[in-house]
Design an enzyme around this catalytic site. Structure first.
Site, PDB file in Angstrom:
ATOM      1  N   ASP A   1      -5.667   6.058   1.525  1.00 46.46           N
ATOM      2  CA  ASP A   1      -5.802   4.669   1.072  1.00 46.46           C
ATOM      3  C   ASP A   1      -7.269   4.268   1.130  1.00 46.46           C
ATOM      4  OD1 ASP A   1      -5.829   1.704   1.090  1.00 46.46           O
ATOM      5  OD2 ASP A   1      -3.657   1.918   1.181  1.00 46.46           O
TER       6      ASP A   1
ATOM      7  N   HIS B   1       0.826  -1.212   0.000  1.00 44.63           N
ATOM      8  CA  HIS B   1       0.000   0.000   0.000  1.00 44.63           C
ATOM      9  C   HIS B   1       0.859   1.261   0.000  1.00 44.63           C
ATOM     10  CE1 HIS B   1      -4.053  -1.817   0.870  1.00 44.63           C
ATOM     11  NE2 HIS B   1      -3.240  -2.828   1.106  1.00 44.63           N
TER      12      HIS B   1
END
Length: 464
Positions: free
Chosen positions: A122, A28
């Site tokens: 995110d 990520h």
């Protein structure tokens, strides 16, 4: 002239400060960090925020990504985390602690010389949007999975299909027919991954609110799905989020992501690869999370040996004890086994002819971007869907088949490697891989679709 340019750049930076929140996992952080670099290259001030709180990680990021500022906020004390009674409880505590510490961080930033105007976060933590809006700051999610997986999550949330599946095939708009093992693993019929299902499907829980939906993909790679999603939502692909020196070379010295939660041994890797012929090496890596069972690890090992190819295998230290005894001694002339490596450098090397991969999205996108055919061996999450596309949509490799005991045998691994490296379809795999490599470069280059999307975003931000 130079001083005037610097004055203009400083003025722009005063006008636009973007915060980016990265979830603290390797797969990520790497792409959002690259997105931060791209944004910073357009002249805006960018701060990457995460909850990776170790001083060594902090120092490494700051050294490798000097164009952006990196800040770390608290996700709770170790004592608080230890009180979590389940993964669900842990993430609920994470949400409470991070909401508070992020609010405190933003409040300080609002009183600074260059207060933030936007927060990119995110997508698996959509509640960050609410934190930003509470301070009058706009926000947008950053998807680290492809639209193929994202759209499946979206359609599930919309009730277009249920698990267990009522039919053997799932038919969704702009996608090929999907079997149960083509769906992300968290749609398991036994409910094996309830937390993952909640986290990843709920990325779309507030999808109607943001004015931008960023994704680490590029338009031509997922053309039909992107067009379908873009007809309903403000989809903006900005990928592939891969170091610039492998593509347009517009970001000076950008040869690595600038973040690794593991320590690569780059010199050893490159020296070994330099000694091998073009397209002669099978590169093998199952990423930073996937853990193979010992029996499966042994099948992979013997399958690699049976292929009779040179192979470069990344085996994390936590996984090394699963290797068969005496395996390394018996194969030392044909292989190199390391605990971690700089994957872009390896995939870009001329000796690598095949990538045996778990099909995590970063790895899949890197292989496509470097023109390397794949043997897909998915493990978790969106990897099963990515493997479906590798084989049946992009036609850049083959997907391994499990036996009745849910094991990929050494014979199957040998067969798949030989099919990609030297089989009847190997030339087609290479030709298709080269095509996607050129289209990936085109997307991020000046005037490309991804570059235009970033330019449009920055221009909109400066005019607001």
């Amino acid at each position: 002239m130079e001083s005037m340019a610097k004055t203009i750049e400083k003025r722009i930076q005063r006008e636009a400060h973007i915060l980016c929140f990265g979830f603290p996992a390797q797969g990520h952080l790497s792409p959002i960090l690259q997105f931060c670099k791209r944004l910073a290259s357009k002249g805006v001030k960018v701060t990457l925020i995460s909850t990776c709180t170790t001083s060594t990680t902090s120092k490494f990021i700051q050294t490798q990504a000097s164009s952006i500022k990196v800040e770390f906020i608290s996700d709770g004390t170790e004592e608080e985390k230890s009180k979590a009674t389940s993964p669900e409880d842990y993430f609920e505590r994470y949400k409470v602690c991070v909401s508070q510490s992020l609010s405190e961080f933003i409040e300080k930033q609002l009183n600074s010389e260059c207060p933030p105007k936007f927060l990119v976060y995110d997508s698996i933590i959509p509640w960050i949007f609410d934190v930003a809006k509470s301070f009058g700051i706009d926000g947008a999610p950053f998807f680290t999975q492809p639209w193929a997986a994202n759209s499946i999550n979206y359609h599930f949330l919309q009730g277009r299909f249920k698990v267990p599946l009522e039919e053997p095939i799932v038919t969704l708009p702009s996608m090929p027919p999907l079997r149960v093992n083509d769906l992300p693993s968290y749609f398991d019929v036994n409910g094996t991954y309830p937390l993952s299902l909640d986290l990843l499907v709920n990325q779309f829980s507030n999808i109607e609110q943001p004015n931008w939906l960023f994704c680490n993909s590029f338009d031509k790679l997922e053309d039909e799905i992107v067009k379908w999603m873009a007809s309903k939502y403000p989809v903006k692909n900005i990928g592939p989020s891969i170091p610039s020196m492998y593509f347009d070379k517009r970001l000076e010295s950008d040869k690595a992501y600038g973040l690794s939660l593991f320590k690569p041994n780059t010199d050893t890797c490159m020296t070994w690869l330099d000694s091998k012929e073009i397209d002669s090496v099978v590169y093998v890596s199952f990423g930073s999370i996937a853990a193979l069972e010992k029996e499966q690890m042994e099948e992979v090992a013997w399958g690699l040996k049976r292929s009779n190819s040179f192979f470069f295998w990344v085996v994390r230290e936590s996984e090394s004890e699963k290797l068969p005894s005496n395996f390394l001694e018996g194969t030392s002339e044909k292989c190199l086994v390391v605990s971690w490596c700089s994957q872009p450098e390896v995939l870009a090397h001329k000796s690598v002819g095949c990538f045996m991969t778990h099909c995590g999205w970063n790895s899949t996108l890197e292989a496509l971007s470097f023109g390397v055919p794949m043997v897909a061996m998915p493990q978790l999450f969106d990897q099963t869907t990515n493997a479906k596309y590798v084989e049946d949509v992009w036609h850049v490799g083959v997907r391994v088949r499990m036996n009745e005991a849910k094991l990929v045998t050494r014979e199957e691994i040998e067969l798949c490697i030989k099919e990609v490296m030297e089989g009847e379809r190997s030339k087609d795999f290479r030709r298709n891989s080269e095509k996607w490599k050129e289209l990936a470069k085109e997307a991020v280059d000046e005037g490309g679709s991804s570059d235009k999307n970033i330019e449009e975003f920055v221009a909109k931000l400066l005019s607001s």
